[in-house]
Scaffold this motif. Structure first.
Motif, PDB file in Angstrom:
ATOM      1  N   GLU A  53     -22.822 -23.462  -6.407  1.00 27.65           N
ATOM      2  CA  GLU A  53     -23.864 -22.448  -6.389  1.00 27.65           C
ATOM      3  C   GLU A  53     -24.793 -22.737  -7.551  1.00 27.65           C
ATOM      4  O   GLU A  53     -24.370 -22.780  -8.707  1.00 27.65           O
ATOM      5  N   LEU A  54     -26.047 -22.949  -7.217  1.00 30.09           N
ATOM      6  CA  LEU A  54     -27.021 -23.307  -8.234  1.00 30.09           C
ATOM      7  C   LEU A  54     -28.134 -22.276  -8.249  1.00 30.09           C
ATOM      8  O   LEU A  54     -28.553 -21.774  -7.207  1.00 30.09           O
ATOM      9  N   THR A  55     -28.613 -21.965  -9.409  1.00 29.49           N
ATOM     10  CA  THR A  55     -29.729 -21.045  -9.559  1.00 29.49           C
ATOM     11  C   THR A  55     -30.951 -21.850  -9.960  1.00 29.49           C
ATOM     12  O   THR A  55     -30.872 -22.717 -10.826  1.00 29.49           O
ATOM     13  N   GLY A  56     -32.066 -21.568  -9.303  1.00 24.49           N
ATOM     14  CA  GLY A  56     -33.256 -22.335  -9.638  1.00 24.49           C
ATOM     15  C   GLY A  56     -34.513 -21.595  -9.269  1.00 24.49           C
ATOM     16  O   GLY A  56     -34.494 -20.553  -8.626  1.00 24.49           O
ATOM     17  N   THR A  57     -35.618 -22.128  -9.650  1.00 20.61           N
ATOM     18  CA  THR A  57     -36.926 -21.583  -9.339  1.00 20.61           C
ATOM     19  C   THR A  57     -37.730 -22.684  -8.667  1.00 20.61           C
ATOM     20  O   THR A  57     -37.759 -23.807  -9.147  1.00 20.61           O
ATOM     21  N   MET A  58     -38.347 -22.355  -7.549  1.00 23.06           N
ATOM     22  CA  MET A  58     -39.137 -23.351  -6.830  1.00 23.06           C
ATOM     23  C   MET A  58     -40.607 -23.097  -7.077  1.00 23.06           C
ATOM     24  O   MET A  58     -41.063 -21.961  -7.142  1.00 23.06           O
ATOM     25  N   ARG A  59     -41.348 -24.171  -7.188  1.00 24.52           N
ATOM     26  CA  ARG A  59     -42.792 -24.084  -7.373  1.00 24.52           C
ATOM     27  C   ARG A  59     -43.445 -25.088  -6.444  1.00 24.52           C
ATOM     28  O   ARG A  59     -42.907 -26.151  -6.176  1.00 24.52           O
ATOM     29  N   GLY A  60     -44.624 -24.745  -5.964  1.00 26.36           N
ATOM     30  CA  GLY A  60     -45.367 -25.634  -5.085  1.00 26.36           C
ATOM     31  C   GLY A  60     -46.107 -26.695  -5.882  1.00 26.36           C
ATOM     32  O   GLY A  60     -46.140 -26.687  -7.110  1.00 26.36           O
ATOM     33  N   PHE A  61     -46.725 -27.624  -5.143  1.00 27.82           N
ATOM     34  CA  PHE A  61     -47.528 -28.648  -5.805  1.00 27.82           C
ATOM     35  C   PHE A  61     -48.740 -28.006  -6.482  1.00 27.82           C
ATOM     36  O   PHE A  61     -49.104 -28.361  -7.591  1.00 27.82           O
ATOM     37  N   ASP A  62     -49.356 -27.060  -5.762  1.00 29.63           N
ATOM     38  CA  ASP A  62     -50.503 -26.337  -6.308  1.00 29.63           C
ATOM     39  C   ASP A  62     -50.187 -24.853  -6.272  1.00 29.63           C
ATOM     40  O   ASP A  62     -49.775 -24.325  -5.240  1.00 29.63           O
ATOM     41  N   ASP A  63     -50.360 -24.177  -7.368  1.00 25.93           N
ATOM     42  CA  ASP A  63     -50.172 -22.732  -7.416  1.00 25.93           C
ATOM     43  C   ASP A  63     -51.532 -22.077  -7.200  1.00 25.93           C
ATOM     44  O   ASP A  63     -52.465 -22.297  -7.977  1.00 25.93           O
ATOM     45  N   ILE A  64     -51.628 -21.313  -6.122  1.00 22.73           N
ATOM     46  CA  ILE A  64     -52.894 -20.647  -5.817  1.00 22.73           C
ATOM     47  C   ILE A  64     -52.647 -19.149  -5.719  1.00 22.73           C
ATOM     48  O   ILE A  64     -51.538 -18.708  -5.450  1.00 22.73           O
ATOM     49  N   GLU A  65     -53.675 -18.400  -5.922  1.00 22.99           N
ATOM     50  CA  GLU A  65     -53.586 -16.951  -5.864  1.00 22.99           C
ATOM     51  C   GLU A  65     -54.224 -16.475  -4.568  1.00 22.99           C
ATOM     52  O   GLU A  65     -55.323 -16.913  -4.209  1.00 22.99           O
ATOM     53  N   ILE A  66     -53.538 -15.619  -3.831  1.00 25.25           N
ATOM     54  CA  ILE A  66     -54.049 -15.098  -2.563  1.00 25.25           C
ATOM     55  C   ILE A  66     -54.522 -13.665  -2.796  1.00 25.25           C
ATOM     56  O   ILE A  66     -53.748 -12.831  -3.252  1.00 25.25           O
ATOM     57  N   ARG A  67     -55.771 -13.407  -2.456  1.00 24.27           N
ATOM     58  CA  ARG A  67     -56.337 -12.071  -2.624  1.00 24.27           C
ATOM     59  C   ARG A  67     -56.890 -11.588  -1.281  1.00 24.27           C
ATOM     60  O   ARG A  67     -57.450 -12.358  -0.512  1.00 24.27           O
ATOM     61  N   ALA A  68     -56.742 -10.307  -1.042  1.00 25.16           N
ATOM     62  CA  ALA A  68     -57.294  -9.716   0.181  1.00 25.16           C
ATOM     63  C   ALA A  68     -58.796  -9.551   0.039  1.00 25.16           C
ATOM     64  O   ALA A  68     -59.307  -9.233  -1.032  1.00 25.16           O
ATOM     65  N   ARG A  69     -59.507  -9.730   1.165  1.00 23.80           N
ATOM     66  CA  ARG A  69     -60.959  -9.567   1.133  1.00 23.80           C
ATOM     67  C   ARG A  69     -61.372  -8.139   1.505  1.00 23.80           C
ATOM     68  O   ARG A  69     -62.506  -7.743   1.276  1.00 23.80           O
ATOM     69  N   VAL A  70     -60.461  -7.433   2.120  1.00 24.25           N
ATOM     70  CA  VAL A  70     -60.758  -6.046   2.501  1.00 24.25           C
ATOM     71  C   VAL A  70     -59.674  -5.153   1.927  1.00 24.25           C
ATOM     72  O   VAL A  70     -58.572  -5.597   1.632  1.00 24.25           O
ATOM     73  N   GLU A  71     -59.972  -3.877   1.813  1.00 21.87           N
ATOM     74  CA  GLU A  71     -58.994  -2.932   1.319  1.00 21.87           C
ATOM     75  C   GLU A  71     -58.235  -2.331   2.485  1.00 21.87           C
ATOM     76  O   GLU A  71     -58.749  -2.242   3.602  1.00 21.87           O
ATOM     77  N   GLY A  72     -57.002  -1.936   2.241  1.00 22.48           N
ATOM     78  CA  GLY A  72     -56.236  -1.278   3.288  1.00 22.48           C
ATOM     79  C   GLY A  72     -54.832  -1.837   3.371  1.00 22.48           C
ATOM     80  O   GLY A  72     -54.422  -2.688   2.582  1.00 22.48           O
ATOM     81  N   PHE A  73     -54.087  -1.332   4.394  1.00 18.19           N
ATOM     82  CA  PHE A  73     -52.721  -1.738   4.605  1.00 18.19           C
ATOM     83  C   PHE A  73     -52.572  -2.270   6.016  1.00 18.19           C
ATOM     84  O   PHE A  73     -53.259  -1.841   6.937  1.00 18.19           O
ATOM     85  N   LEU A  74     -51.639  -3.156   6.213  1.00 18.20           N
ATOM     86  CA  LEU A  74     -51.351  -3.728   7.521  1.00 18.20           C
ATOM     87  C   LEU A  74     -50.369  -2.809   8.235  1.00 18.20           C
ATOM     88  O   LEU A  74     -49.275  -2.554   7.748  1.00 18.20           O
ATOM     89  N   ARG A  75     -50.762  -2.273   9.407  1.00 19.14           N
ATOM     90  CA  ARG A  75     -49.896  -1.348  10.144  1.00 19.14           C
ATOM     91  C   ARG A  75     -48.980  -2.074  11.116  1.00 19.14           C
ATOM     92  O   ARG A  75     -47.839  -1.687  11.308  1.00 19.14           O
ATOM     93  N   SER A  76     -49.483  -3.107  11.766  1.00 16.43           N
ATOM     94  CA  SER A  76     -48.650  -3.835  12.734  1.00 16.43           C
ATOM     95  C   SER A  76     -49.149  -5.267  12.869  1.00 16.43           C
ATOM     96  O   SER A  76     -50.305  -5.556  12.555  1.00 16.43           O
ATOM     97  N   VAL A  77     -48.251  -6.106  13.361  1.00 14.03           N
ATOM     98  CA  VAL A  77     -48.606  -7.505  13.633  1.00 14.03           C
ATOM     99  C   VAL A  77     -48.602  -7.654  15.138  1.00 14.03           C
ATOM    100  O   VAL A  77     -47.551  -7.556  15.789  1.00 14.03           O
ATOM    101  N   ASP A  78     -49.762  -7.834  15.756  1.00 18.60           N
ATOM    102  CA  ASP A  78     -49.895  -7.851  17.197  1.00 18.60           C
ATOM    103  C   ASP A  78     -49.999  -9.269  17.762  1.00 18.60           C
ATOM    104  O   ASP A  78     -50.698  -9.506  18.748  1.00 18.60           O
ATOM    105  N   TYR A  79     -49.325 -10.224  17.172  1.00 21.21           N
ATOM    106  CA  TYR A  79     -49.314 -11.584  17.672  1.00 21.21           C
ATOM    107  C   TYR A  79     -47.968 -12.229  17.336  1.00 21.21           C
ATOM    108  O   TYR A  79     -47.227 -11.743  16.505  1.00 21.21           O
ATOM    109  N   ARG A  80     -47.676 -13.313  18.004  1.00 19.55           N
ATOM    110  CA  ARG A  80     -46.453 -14.072  17.738  1.00 19.55           C
ATOM    111  C   ARG A  80     -46.848 -15.373  17.025  1.00 19.55           C
ATOM    112  O   ARG A  80     -47.800 -16.041  17.419  1.00 19.55           O
ATOM    113  N   GLU A  81     -46.076 -15.734  16.054  1.00 19.08           N
ATOM    114  CA  GLU A  81     -46.345 -16.971  15.344  1.00 19.08           C
ATOM    115  C   GLU A  81     -45.989 -18.162  16.216  1.00 19.08           C
ATOM    116  O   GLU A  81     -45.072 -18.108  17.011  1.00 19.08           O
ATOM    117  N   GLY A  82     -46.693 -19.238  16.038  1.00 19.98           N
ATOM    118  CA  GLY A  82     -46.329 -20.460  16.750  1.00 19.98           C
ATOM    119  C   GLY A  82     -47.436 -21.141  17.409  1.00 19.98           C
ATOM    120  O   GLY A  82     -48.539 -21.056  17.466  1.00 19.98           O
TER     121      GLY A  82
END
Length: 91
Positions: free
Chosen positions: A62-91
């Motif tokens: 059992e190992l404890t670690g922290t993963m980091r990506g190649f590039d650390d980017i910050e994701i910001r929302a462009r609109v205000e509000g909350f997500l009520r539902s996800v009406d699509y399937r990924e893929g």
């Protein structure tokens, strides 16, 4: 009128310096080779011995670690509000 003649220099005397150097080096090598005893080897160290026991051993870790990506980017929302539902399937 007579033509001038070229006189060659007498041959140089043989040099004994290389031979003397070789003889001196050989004498030093032979003098360094004799009279000394070889050093005694160190005593054999004492070691502990364990008996081998055959058994099944699970391979787990059992190992404890922290993963980091190649590039650390910050994701910001462009609109205000909350997500009520996800009406699509990924893929």
């Amino acid at each position: 009128m007579s033509l001038p003649t070229c006189r060659s220099a007498p041959p140089p005397a043989p040099s004994f310096a290389p031979r003397a150097t070789a003889v001196a080096a050989a004498a030093l090598v032979l003098a360094a080779c004799g009279g000394k005893e070889a050093p005694k080897p160190p005593p054999v160290p004492e070691v502990s011995v364990a008996e081998v026991i055959q058994r099944d051993q699970p391979i787990l870790s059992e190992l404890t670690g922290t993963m980091r990506g190649f590039d650390d980017i910050e994701i910001r929302a462009r609109v205000e509000g909350f997500l009520r539902s996800v009406d699509y399937r990924e893929g």
